[in-house]
Design an enzyme around this catalytic site. Structure first.
Site, short mmCIF file in Angstrom:
data_model
loop_
_atom_site.label_atom_id
_atom_site.label_comp_id
_atom_site.label_asym_id
_atom_site.label_seq_id
_atom_site.Cartn_x
_atom_site.Cartn_y
_atom_site.Cartn_z
N ASP A 60 0.82 -1.21 0.00
CA ASP A 60 0.00 0.00 0.00
C ASP A 60 0.85 1.27 0.00
OD1 ASP A 60 -2.38 -1.38 -0.08
OD2 ASP A 60 -2.69 -1.34 2.09
N GLY A 61 1.98 1.23 0.70
CA GLY A 61 2.86 2.40 0.72
C GLY A 61 3.37 2.73 -0.67
N ASN A 130 -4.66 9.30 1.72
CA ASN A 130 -5.20 8.64 2.90
C ASN A 130 -5.64 9.65 3.95
OD1 ASN A 130 -5.15 6.03 2.08
ND2 ASN A 130 -3.42 5.40 3.35
N GLU A 131 -4.68 10.39 4.51
CA GLU A 131 -5.03 11.32 5.58
C GLU A 131 -3.97 12.39 5.75
OE1 GLU A 131 -2.20 8.66 7.01
OE2 GLU A 131 -4.25 7.89 6.87
N ASP A 160 -2.82 13.44 21.60
CA ASP A 160 -1.60 13.12 20.87
C ASP A 160 -1.64 13.73 19.47
OD1 ASP A 160 -0.56 11.75 22.98
OD2 ASP A 160 -0.87 9.75 22.14
N ALA A 172 -7.50 3.03 7.18
CA ALA A 172 -6.08 2.94 7.53
C ALA A 172 -5.85 3.49 8.94
CB ALA A 172 -5.25 3.67 6.48
N TYR A 173 -5.00 4.49 9.08
CA TYR A 173 -4.67 5.05 10.40
C TYR A 173 -5.94 5.52 11.11
CZ TYR A 173 -1.88 7.85 13.74
OH TYR A 173 -1.31 8.39 14.86
N ASN A 174 -6.85 6.12 10.38
CA ASN A 174 -8.10 6.60 10.96
C ASN A 174 -8.84 5.47 11.69
OD1 ASN A 174 -10.59 8.49 11.03
ND2 ASN A 174 -11.35 6.72 9.89
#
Length: 271
Positions: A60-61, A130-131, A160, A172-174
């Site tokens: 994905d990266g 993505n974000e 944070d 993903a991160y979300n």
């Protein structure tokens, strides 16, 4: 018509479509490099500039890097997983690649644009598929003020950090910080806190993708914050303005039955 005359051919639909010209791009992973060599030998290869389709080999990266590289070209990108997770990728197979690409469905995605200003007044523009996230740089929690379309909605978030995710990035991160999963075709963005301390019960917001999100860092010298757009990072950030760039399209190709819409739906049921 004379006997020696041949009937005219029918429309172009009667003739077979030419096979798409492919360019193969691979991450640095050995499996991806080997796959690119083998596929080039089987199918031939065009330079990316003249290819009809870009075949991205990696995880994905690497897919995100490829999307950034061809930003604004609307050149279709067909990914095959030679990495780890591969959420954005198709299954890797060497056989039948032309047929798979011809039959593939199209997912159109739009990037976020981030304008980040640091404590010295310098502004950088970057894009994210993505974000966009703001993350504390030190042991102290960040203090952030959040405005939507120039109206302050949260005077102080102690956390944070916070992120703005597209539908593509919502899994993903979300998702890992308990943000909502958004359907791919929904005109929405997710605004999600990262380990919020105060307000303790604030879980974020779902916003229209037309929203202009301004995040100001309070006490940026004492509580430094980094702004990240996919792979780009700016440290010592004072303010970030984020919005979706809907006039910019990027096309990803996915095998039938494995569209991004289907994968995002599956994520919500734990598949």
């Amino acid at each position: 018509m004379a006997d020696d005359q041949q009937p005219e051919r029918g429309p172009a639909l009667d003739r077979p479509r030419p096979a798409p010209r492919l360019a193969f791009l691979a991450s640095n992973a050995p499996d991806a490099q080997l796959a690119a060599k083998r596929l080039t030998r089987f199918y031939g290869a065009e330079p990316p500039e003249t290819a009809d389709v870009i075949v991205a080999l990696g995880g994905d990266g690497f897919m995100l890097q490829t999307l950034h590289r061809f930003l604004g070209t609307e050149k279709p990108i067909y990914g095959m997983n030679r990495g780890s997770v591969g959420f954005l990728m198709n299954e890797f197979r060497e056989d039948g690649l032309i047929e798979r690409i011809v039959a593939a469905g199209r997912s159109v995605v739009h990037p976020l644009t981030m304008h980040a200003t640091d404590i010295r007044g310098r502004t950088i523009e970057a894009r994210a598929f993505n974000e966009v996230s703001l993350l504390r740089q030190s042991y102290q929690a960040a203090k952030l003020e959040i405005a939507i379309d120039d109206k302050i909605r949260l005077a102080e978030l102690v956390a944070d950090g916070v992120l703005v995710a597209t539908p593509t990035g919502s899994t993903a991160y979300n998702f890992s910080v308990n943000g909502p999963i958004l359907p791919l075709n929904a005109p929405l963005l997710a605004l999600t806190p990262i380990s919020a301390f105060r307000p303790r019960h604030w879980r974020g917001a779902i916003l229209p993708d037309t929203a202009r999100i301004t995040i100001r860092v309070r006490e940026p010298d004492k509580r430094p914050v980094a702004a990240v757009a996919d792979h780009f990072e700016q440290r010592d950030t004072a303010e970030v303005v984020v919005g979706m760039e809907r006039e910019v399209n990027l096309v990803m190709l996915h095998d039938p039955g494995h569209s991004l819409e289907e994968r995002i739906l599956n994520e919500q049921f734990g598949h």
